[in-house]
Design a protein around this motif. Structure first.
Motif, PDB file in Angstrom:
ATOM      1  N   PRO A   1       0.821  -1.198   0.000  1.00  0.00           N
ATOM      2  CA  PRO A   1       0.000   0.000   0.000  1.00  0.00           C
ATOM      3  C   PRO A   1       0.866   1.264   0.000  1.00  0.00           C
ATOM      4  O   PRO A   1       1.943   1.281   0.564  1.00  0.00           O
ATOM      5  CB  PRO A   1      -0.811  -0.115   1.284  1.00  0.00           C
ATOM      6  N   ILE A   2       0.352   2.314  -0.629  1.00  0.00           N
ATOM      7  CA  ILE A   2       1.065   3.588  -0.673  1.00  0.00           C
ATOM      8  C   ILE A   2       0.775   4.350   0.608  1.00  0.00           C
ATOM      9  O   ILE A   2      -0.377   4.578   0.950  1.00  0.00           O
ATOM     10  CB  ILE A   2       0.624   4.427  -1.897  1.00  0.00           C
ATOM     11  N   PRO A   3       1.809   4.751   1.378  1.00  0.00           N
ATOM     12  CA  PRO A   3       1.564   5.474   2.615  1.00  0.00           C
ATOM     13  C   PRO A   3       0.972   6.855   2.344  1.00  0.00           C
ATOM     14  O   PRO A   3       1.192   7.445   1.285  1.00  0.00           O
ATOM     15  CB  PRO A   3       2.966   5.579   3.236  1.00  0.00           C
ATOM     16  N   CYS A   4       0.226   7.356   3.305  1.00  0.00           N
ATOM     17  CA  CYS A   4      -0.357   8.693   3.167  1.00  0.00           C
ATOM     18  C   CYS A   4       0.717   9.727   3.472  1.00  0.00           C
ATOM     19  O   CYS A   4       1.205   9.808   4.600  1.00  0.00           O
ATOM     20  CB  CYS A   4      -1.542   8.839   4.122  1.00  0.00           C
ATOM     21  N   VAL A   5       1.120  10.473   2.498  1.00  0.00           N
ATOM     22  CA  VAL A   5       2.147  11.491   2.659  1.00  0.00           C
ATOM     23  C   VAL A   5       1.553  12.827   2.238  1.00  0.00           C
ATOM     24  O   VAL A   5       1.501  13.150   1.049  1.00  0.00           O
ATOM     25  CB  VAL A   5       3.403  11.170   1.807  1.00  0.00           C
ATOM     26  N   PRO A   6       1.064  13.627   3.185  1.00  0.00           N
ATOM     27  CA  PRO A   6       0.443  14.903   2.838  1.00  0.00           C
ATOM     28  C   PRO A   6       1.385  15.852   2.099  1.00  0.00           C
ATOM     29  O   PRO A   6       0.991  16.533   1.176  1.00  0.00           O
ATOM     30  CB  PRO A   6       0.040  15.483   4.202  1.00  0.00           C
ATOM     31  N   TRP A   7       2.650  15.889   2.533  1.00  0.00           N
ATOM     32  CA  TRP A   7       3.629  16.735   1.849  1.00  0.00           C
ATOM     33  C   TRP A   7       5.030  16.261   2.201  1.00  0.00           C
ATOM     34  O   TRP A   7       5.240  15.497   3.125  1.00  0.00           O
ATOM     35  CB  TRP A   7       3.446  18.212   2.220  1.00  0.00           C
ATOM     36  N   GLN A   8       6.009  16.742   1.418  1.00  0.00           N
ATOM     37  CA  GLN A   8       7.399  16.373   1.632  1.00  0.00           C
ATOM     38  C   GLN A   8       8.270  17.621   1.609  1.00  0.00           C
ATOM     39  O   GLN A   8       7.877  18.659   1.079  1.00  0.00           O
ATOM     40  CB  GLN A   8       7.892  15.421   0.531  1.00  0.00           C
ATOM     41  N   SER A   9       9.465  17.493   2.181  1.00  0.00           N
ATOM     42  CA  SER A   9      10.422  18.591   2.145  1.00  0.00           C
ATOM     43  C   SER A   9      11.110  18.633   0.786  1.00  0.00           C
ATOM     44  O   SER A   9      11.450  17.596   0.215  1.00  0.00           O
ATOM     45  CB  SER A   9      11.486  18.411   3.236  1.00  0.00           C
ATOM     46  N   GLN A  10      11.295  19.826   0.270  1.00  0.00           N
ATOM     47  CA  GLN A  10      12.078  20.008  -0.946  1.00  0.00           C
ATOM     48  C   GLN A  10      13.514  20.284  -0.516  1.00  0.00           C
ATOM     49  O   GLN A  10      13.890  21.416  -0.252  1.00  0.00           O
ATOM     50  CB  GLN A  10      11.524  21.168  -1.781  1.00  0.00           C
ATOM     51  N   THR A  11      14.285  19.225  -0.416  1.00  0.00           N
ATOM     52  CA  THR A  11      15.607  19.338   0.178  1.00  0.00           C
ATOM     53  C   THR A  11      16.597  20.009  -0.764  1.00  0.00           C
ATOM     54  O   THR A  11      16.470  19.955  -1.972  1.00  0.00           O
ATOM     55  CB  THR A  11      16.135  17.947   0.558  1.00  0.00           C
ATOM     56  N   SER A  12      17.609  20.625  -0.157  1.00  0.00           N
ATOM     57  CA  SER A  12      18.630  21.324  -0.935  1.00  0.00           C
ATOM     58  C   SER A  12      19.633  20.327  -1.506  1.00  0.00           C
ATOM     59  O   SER A  12      19.588  19.130  -1.245  1.00  0.00           O
ATOM     60  CB  SER A  12      19.347  22.354  -0.053  1.00  0.00           C
ATOM     61  N   GLY A  13      20.591  20.834  -2.255  1.00  0.00           N
ATOM     62  CA  GLY A  13      21.531  19.989  -2.973  1.00  0.00           C
ATOM     63  C   GLY A  13      22.337  19.046  -2.102  1.00  0.00           C
ATOM     64  O   GLY A  13      22.646  17.928  -2.492  1.00  0.00           O
ATOM     65  N   HIS A  14      22.698  19.483  -0.895  1.00  0.00           N
ATOM     66  CA  HIS A  14      23.487  18.645  -0.003  1.00  0.00           C
ATOM     67  C   HIS A  14      22.814  17.301   0.244  1.00  0.00           C
ATOM     68  O   HIS A  14      23.477  16.278   0.399  1.00  0.00           O
ATOM     69  CB  HIS A  14      23.673  19.342   1.349  1.00  0.00           C
TER      70      HIS A  14
ATOM     71  N   PHE B   1      17.427  24.917   5.830  1.00  0.00           N
ATOM     72  CA  PHE B   1      16.906  23.559   5.981  1.00  0.00           C
ATOM     73  C   PHE B   1      16.143  23.404   7.300  1.00  0.00           C
ATOM     74  O   PHE B   1      15.071  22.789   7.348  1.00  0.00           O
ATOM     75  CB  PHE B   1      18.055  22.568   5.908  1.00  0.00           C
ATOM     76  N   SER B   2      16.675  23.982   8.366  1.00  0.00           N
ATOM     77  CA  SER B   2      16.013  23.899   9.671  1.00  0.00           C
ATOM     78  C   SER B   2      14.663  24.603   9.637  1.00  0.00           C
ATOM     79  O   SER B   2      13.667  24.089  10.186  1.00  0.00           O
ATOM     80  CB  SER B   2      16.900  24.521  10.755  1.00  0.00           C
ATOM     81  N   TYR B   3      14.612  25.749   8.992  1.00  0.00           N
ATOM     82  CA  TYR B   3      13.332  26.469   8.875  1.00  0.00           C
ATOM     83  C   TYR B   3      12.348  25.673   8.024  1.00  0.00           C
ATOM     84  O   TYR B   3      11.157  25.576   8.337  1.00  0.00           O
ATOM     85  CB  TYR B   3      13.576  27.848   8.277  1.00  0.00           C
ATOM     86  N   GLU B   4      12.857  25.060   6.979  1.00  0.00           N
ATOM     87  CA  GLU B   4      12.014  24.249   6.100  1.00  0.00           C
ATOM     88  C   GLU B   4      11.387  23.087   6.872  1.00  0.00           C
ATOM     89  O   GLU B   4      10.211  22.754   6.675  1.00  0.00           O
ATOM     90  CB  GLU B   4      12.866  23.720   4.946  1.00  0.00           C
TER      91      GLU B   4
END
Length: 251
Positions: free
Chosen positions: A1-14, A199-202
């Motif tokens: 089953p596909i987990p419910c993921v309301p949103w994800q972080s748009q991570t930086s290049g690192h 990243f911390s604020y994100e």
């Protein structure tokens, strides 16, 4: 089953280039039970949308995690099919006087696990987050509280560590926002301070039980919730069942 993921972080290049694990750690001290409960959450995917939750009990009022090594081993075992190259730890509840103990004990235990598993290129960035701060920041005309996203990293910060404040939320009407202090006590990954700040604020926007930002990066909030639930509500010596350990059942 596909987990419910309301949103994800748009991570930086690192974090896109190399598999990165995020860890959140907090402690609950229950004076009625006379014990401390450690909440430990770790991301299971490079997208930071699934977290393993672990609970550990130790002597009351003890803030430093005695068996950090065991928790870190389990975290590595549950990180998908690869070994993370970078590990970023957000640690709550540590005073200035305890920073050296964190370096000498918690980070040292992580290093022991890396050594015993012969992982050659894993790097750690360890950030202590303090919620109880006395500092307040205002706009230049001093009529308004500093807006969400404000970062202060000069003049009022320590000269001993890379340190900064973030105001991540809007205060109630007529009140002043309370910033959180971030202290970078280890940065082997070599992330620029500005990238750590962004990243911390994100991560303050990733808590699924709230539609906006919260005061702290959400892995710490998850660790806080799990520590409180099992330390002060559930009672006994119970830990999350393996069937729900990778689900945010406590929020």
């Amino acid at each position: 089953p596909i987990p419910c993921v309301p949103w994800q972080s748009q991570t930086s290049g690192h974090f896109k280039k190399k598999a990165t694990m995020i860890i959140g750690v907090d402690a609950n001290h229950d004076w009625k039970a006379l014990r401390s409960t450690i909440g430990f959450v770790s991301s299971c995917t490079p997208e930071f949308d699934e977290f393993l939750t672990q609970v550990q009990y130790q002597k009351w009022s003890r803030e430093i995690v005695i068996k950090f090594k065991d928790l870190f081993r389990n975290a590595l075992d549950n990180f998908g099919k690869v070994t993370p190259r970078n590990v970023i730890v957000y640690r709550d509840g540590v005073a200035y006087s305890q920073l050296k103990s964190v370096i000498d004990q918690e980070i040292a235990q992580m290093k022991e696990v890396i050594h015993e598993r012969r992982i050659k290129k894993m790097k750690i960035t360890f950030i202590v987050v303090q919620k109880r701060t006395k500092e307040k920041f205002f706009t230049m005309n001093q009529k308004h509280s500093a807006p969400p996203g404000s970062v202060v990293d000069g003049d009022v910060v320590s000269k001993h560590y890379n340190e900064f404040f973030i105001v991540s939320t809007t205060p109630p009407r007529g009140k002043t926002a309370i910033p959180c202090r971030y202290i970078v006590i280890k940065n082997e990954i070599g992330i620029d301070l500005s990238d750590i700040q962004n990243f911390s604020y994100e991560l303050c926007f990733g808590y699924y039980n709230w539609t906006g930002p919260i005061r702290i990066p959400f892995p710490i909030m998850l660790a806080d919730k799990i520590a409180y639930m099992y330390g002060s509500v559930v009672g006994g010596s119970k830990t999350p069942h393996e069937d729900i350990a990778d689900k945010q059942h406590f929020i």
